[in-house]
Design an enzyme around this catalytic site. Structure first.
Site, PDB file in Angstrom:
ATOM      1  N   GLU A 113       4.430  10.386  -6.274  1.00 15.66           N
ATOM      2  CA  GLU A 113       3.650   9.371  -6.969  1.00 15.66           C
ATOM      3  C   GLU A 113       2.228   9.900  -7.151  1.00 15.66           C
ATOM      4  O   GLU A 113       1.569  10.267  -6.189  1.00 15.66           O
ATOM      5  CB  GLU A 113       3.621   8.097  -6.111  1.00 15.66           C
ATOM      6  N   GLY A 161       0.832  -1.204   0.000  1.00 15.67           N
ATOM      7  CA  GLY A 161       0.000   0.000   0.000  1.00 15.67           C
ATOM      8  C   GLY A 161       0.855   1.238   0.000  1.00 15.67           C
ATOM      9  O   GLY A 161       1.992   1.210  -0.482  1.00 15.67           O
ATOM     10  N   SER A 162       0.322   2.303   0.569  1.00 17.74           N
ATOM     11  CA  SER A 162       0.999   3.599   0.462  1.00 17.74           C
ATOM     12  C   SER A 162       2.169   3.720   1.437  1.00 17.74           C
ATOM     13  O   SER A 162       2.230   3.033   2.454  1.00 17.74           O
ATOM     14  CB  SER A 162      -0.010   4.713   0.723  1.00 17.74           C
ATOM     15  N   THR A 163       3.065   4.629   1.135  1.00 22.42           N
ATOM     16  CA  THR A 163       4.247   4.855   1.963  1.00 22.42           C
ATOM     17  C   THR A 163       3.857   5.323   3.365  1.00 22.42           C
ATOM     18  O   THR A 163       4.444   4.890   4.361  1.00 22.42           O
ATOM     19  CB  THR A 163       5.147   5.902   1.284  1.00 22.42           C
ATOM     20  N   GLU A 221       5.546  -3.398   0.929  1.00 25.61           N
ATOM     21  CA  GLU A 221       5.713  -3.065  -0.488  1.00 25.61           C
ATOM     22  C   GLU A 221       4.988  -1.752  -0.696  1.00 25.61           C
ATOM     23  O   GLU A 221       3.760  -1.702  -0.607  1.00 25.61           O
ATOM     24  CB  GLU A 221       5.108  -4.156  -1.369  1.00 25.61           C
ATOM     25  N   GLY A 271       2.657   2.469   5.349  1.00 23.93           N
ATOM     26  CA  GLY A 271       3.834   1.638   5.602  1.00 23.93           C
ATOM     27  C   GLY A 271       4.645   2.153   6.792  1.00 23.93           C
ATOM     28  O   GLY A 271       5.072   1.388   7.657  1.00 23.93           O
TER      29      GLY A 271
HETATM   30  P1  NAD Z   1      -3.251   2.455   1.495  1.00 17.89           P
HETATM   31  O1  NAD Z   1      -1.925   2.398   2.156  1.00 17.89           O
HETATM   32  O2  NAD Z   1      -4.145   3.592   1.816  1.00 17.89           O
HETATM   33  O3  NAD Z   1      -4.068   1.146   1.831  1.00 17.89           O
HETATM   34  C1  NAD Z   1      -3.536  -0.149   1.701  1.00 17.89           C
HETATM   35  C2  NAD Z   1      -4.213  -1.054   2.708  1.00 17.89           C
HETATM   36  O4  NAD Z   1      -3.849  -0.661   4.027  1.00 17.89           O
HETATM   37  C3  NAD Z   1      -5.735  -0.999   2.667  1.00 17.89           C
HETATM   38  O5  NAD Z   1      -6.251  -2.287   2.885  1.00 17.89           O
HETATM   39  C4  NAD Z   1      -6.060  -0.075   3.823  1.00 17.89           C
HETATM   40  O6  NAD Z   1      -7.353  -0.276   4.331  1.00 17.89           O
HETATM   41  C5  NAD Z   1      -4.996  -0.476   4.821  1.00 17.89           C
HETATM   42  N1  NAD Z   1      -4.737   0.534   5.853  1.00 17.89           N
HETATM   43  C6  NAD Z   1      -4.897   1.876   5.749  1.00 17.89           C
HETATM   44  N2  NAD Z   1      -4.594   2.473   6.917  1.00 17.89           N
HETATM   45  C7  NAD Z   1      -4.218   1.488   7.782  1.00 17.89           C
HETATM   46  C8  NAD Z   1      -3.778   1.472   9.141  1.00 17.89           C
HETATM   47  N3  NAD Z   1      -3.678   2.599   9.848  1.00 17.89           N
HETATM   48  N4  NAD Z   1      -3.465   0.284   9.697  1.00 17.89           N
HETATM   49  C9  NAD Z   1      -3.560  -0.852   8.994  1.00 17.89           C
HETATM   50  N5  NAD Z   1      -3.985  -0.909   7.711  1.00 17.89           N
HETATM   51  C10 NAD Z   1      -4.307   0.252   7.097  1.00 17.89           C
HETATM   52  O7  NAD Z   1      -2.925   2.378  -0.040  1.00 17.89           O
HETATM   53  P2  NAD Z   1      -3.936   2.251  -1.254  1.00 17.89           P
HETATM   54  O8  NAD Z   1      -4.367   3.627  -1.564  1.00 17.89           O
HETATM   55  O9  NAD Z   1      -4.942   1.202  -1.034  1.00 17.89           O
HETATM   56  O10 NAD Z   1      -2.974   1.658  -2.381  1.00 17.89           O
HETATM   57  C11 NAD Z   1      -2.211   2.445  -3.205  1.00 17.89           C
HETATM   58  C12 NAD Z   1      -0.743   2.372  -2.802  1.00 17.89           C
HETATM   59  O11 NAD Z   1      -0.265   1.051  -2.830  1.00 17.89           O
HETATM   60  C13 NAD Z   1       0.155   3.136  -3.733  1.00 17.89           C
HETATM   61  O12 NAD Z   1       0.964   4.019  -3.010  1.00 17.89           O
HETATM   62  C14 NAD Z   1       1.005   2.079  -4.422  1.00 17.89           C
HETATM   63  O13 NAD Z   1       2.249   2.515  -4.808  1.00 17.89           O
HETATM   64  C15 NAD Z   1       1.027   0.999  -3.420  1.00 17.89           C
HETATM   65  N6  NAD Z   1       1.239  -0.304  -4.029  1.00 17.89           N
HETATM   66  C16 NAD Z   1       2.463  -0.896  -3.921  1.00 17.89           C
HETATM   67  C17 NAD Z   1       2.714  -2.137  -4.473  1.00 17.89           C
HETATM   68  C18 NAD Z   1       4.045  -2.801  -4.349  1.00 17.89           C
HETATM   69  O14 NAD Z   1       4.165  -3.969  -4.620  1.00 17.89           O
HETATM   70  N7  NAD Z   1       5.072  -2.132  -3.913  1.00 17.89           N
HETATM   71  C19 NAD Z   1       1.696  -2.780  -5.171  1.00 17.89           C
HETATM   72  C20 NAD Z   1       0.460  -2.153  -5.290  1.00 17.89           C
HETATM   73  C21 NAD Z   1       0.247  -0.918  -4.696  1.00 17.89           C
END
Ligand code: NAD
Ligand code: MN
Length: 479
Positions: free
Chosen positions: A398, A245-247, A267, A250
């Site tokens: 990004e 997910g997002s940085t 990731e 992370g």
């Molecule tokens: P996001 O980080 O907002 O969400 C990802 C997941 O994390 C979701 O299921 C969300 O509900 C959960 N989440 C959010 N806040 C949380 C918290 N406080 N505690 C635990 N879980 C939480 O990201 P997104 O908008 O869903 O996805 C887009 C991002 O993912 C982009 O930045 C993209 O670059 C990244 N991405 C990376 C890869 C990779 O392999 N490196 C692959 C796909 C997407």
């Protein structure tokens, strides 16, 4: 209706829709969806449901359970019980379950492709030909590793219960990347799908039921990030958090789990360079750019979002690219002849628009095709920025949308310097007819994956991660 002779004359595209019914009927039979815990379906403790929307219409698609921390506790308890048996099950027996899952994914591939398109907004062309086939491939491939674990990874042990948190951009594929290696190596999982796109994970839970996967090996808990995600991060019986997910999230995960003994794998995002030397085959380059930044509406972590072109061919390439953009087709994701579908939702669309405005205010030149997007649903046209300065916001951040920024360079050294001028290090793509030049530049780029004269190619047997560690073969799920 146009006659065939007229169609030959105009070469206009007609509609070529994939039927929505298999997906809609499946949703109708199942909703409101429960939580998949301990091999069965249960109502959320909260008693509440949320609706997942279809981004191409903006309308509700399905009612899904709003899980909370109590539901996470139940899922973790089930996974912990299941771990006792599953971790001691011989690898070749676990492999049989993974093969069975892969076959069911293939059997239901049309339903899964339609569901994914409707829930996420991505085109059927992509879900049918990329997402779902790769899901099956991941289970086949990791079934192989389950079989080989004893001989090839001697002395290694599964970790225990793994908490997995995935994003919305490749919902089922990210789920497969997470679940297949974890259960192949003898772990059990609690997975939280993204809020916008829970449906294919729920269809997957049904597949686990169909093939008789032992209860508790896979648990799917839908719900809000706060209630479900945060409980997973702090749960004492979760041995590892695997997150894509997002940085920002992370970073949050890293902080919250610090000192707890939990393993993590993160990731995160990217701003990958797409480097074009002046001896490249420019027509191939144009198709490469289409796949780099307009694949999945640009909502791809390894999207080639920074086009770096050698100065002497920049004008020619940009002209060719604009001509190609003019011919891209945007619209109903279920139409088989559509290139670009919908952005996942209004929030993401607003963020793309915001960053495009920042780009314009910082002095870059914007270009978009002359045609208009559908007005219903969340659509955004393919967008190209020229006159971009390397330090500007749109060159560094990004955007996670169909927005390409282009810059020029003169020498290979300058290409490498510009390419590496990023805080990310996920992927890169290098284009040249001179293989020595391409390999030399590839080795100097700080990226986990570098594609040469190609882009966005994935396979289960090729590790995918940032520059720091490229891991494969289920190793992230072993100690
Ligand atoms: P996001 O980080 O907002 O969400 C990802 C997941 O994390 C979701 O299921 C969300 O509900 C959960 N989440 C959010 N806040 C949380 C918290 N406080 N505690 C635990 N879980 C939480 O990201 P997104 O908008 O869903 O996805 C887009 C991002 O993912 C982009 O930045 C993209 O670059 C990244 N991405 C990376 C890869 C990779 O392999 N490196 C692959 C796909 C997407
Ligand atoms: Mn949705």
């Amino acid at each position: 209706m146009a006659t065939v002779a007229e169609i030959f004359e105009t070469l206009e595209w007609g509609p070529a829709p994939e039927a929505a019914n298999p997906g809609l009927d499946w949703i109708k039979e199942h909703q409101p969806f429960g939580l998949f815990i301990d091999g069965g379906w249960r109502k959320p403790t909260s008693g509440k449901y949320f609706s997942s929307e279809n981004p191409s219409t903006g309308k509700p698609l399905a009612k899904v359970a709003m899980g909370n921390s109590e539901d996470v506790d139940a899922a973790v308890a089930a996974a912990k019980r299941a771990f006792e048996g599953w971790s001691k099950t011989p690898g070749h027996v676990r492999a049989r379950y993974l093969y069975a899952i892969a076959r069911q994914v293939q059997k239901h591939s049309r339903l899964l492709a339609v569901l994914e398109s409707m829930d996420n907004g991505k085109t059927i062309r992509e879900t049918r030909d990329i997402d779902i086939p790769l899901v099956a491939r991941h289970f086949y491939y990791h079934a192989g590793w389950a079989q080989l674990m004893e001989s090839e990874l001697p002395g290694m042990e599964p970790l225990g219960v793994v908490g997995q948190i995935i994003p919305w951009n490749f919902p089922m594929l990210m789920m497969a990347w997470k679940i297949a290696p974890a259960i192949a190596m003898g772990n059990t999982v609690v997975l939280k799908p993204a809020r916008y796109t829970p449906l294919t994970a729920l269809a997957f839970a049904e597949i686990c039921e169909e093939i008789g996967l032992p209860p508790g090996v896979v648990n799917i808990v839908t719900g809000e990030a706060g209630a479900v995600g945060d409980r997973m991060l702090e749960h004492p019986d979760i041995a590892k958090i695997a997150f894509t997910g997002s940085t920002d999230v992370g970073r949050h995960i890293r902080k919250v789990t610090a000192g707890s003994g939990k393993r993590i794998s993160l990731e995160l995002g990217g701003k990958s360079p797409f480097i074009v030397f002046d001896d490249s085959d420019l027509d191939s380059v144009v198709e490469g750019v289409v796949d780099a930044i307009w694949f999945n509406q640009g909502q791809v972590c390894c999207a080639g979002s920074r086009l770096l072109v050698q100065e002497d061919i920049a004008d020619r390439l940009i002209d060719k690219l604009r001509a190609r953009m003019e011919r891209l087709r945007i619209g109903d994701p279920l139409d088989k002849a559509v290139d670009i579908g919908a952005i996942v939702g209004p929030v993401q669309l607003a963020e793309i628009k915001r960053l495009v405005e920042v780009g314009q205010s910082e002095g870059a030149t914007l270009w978009q095709p002359s045609w208009a997007c559908p007005t219903e649903g969340s659509f955004y046209p393919p967008t190209l920025f020229t006159d971009v300065s390397p330090a500007s916001t749109i060159a560094q951040m990004e955007i996670f949308g169909p927005v390409l920024v282009s810059m020029t360079f003169r020498t290979p050294a300058e290409a490498v310097a510009l390419g590496n001028n990023t805080r990310y290090g996920l992927a890169a793509s290098v284009w040249s007819e001179n293989i020595n030049l391409a390999l030399d530049v590839a080795s100097k780029l700080k990226a986990g994956t570098v594609w040469i004269n190609s882009t966005n190619l994935f396979d289960a047997d090729s590790g995918f991660d940032g520059v720091t560690d490229v891991l494969a073969f289920g190793l992230p799920y072993l100690s």
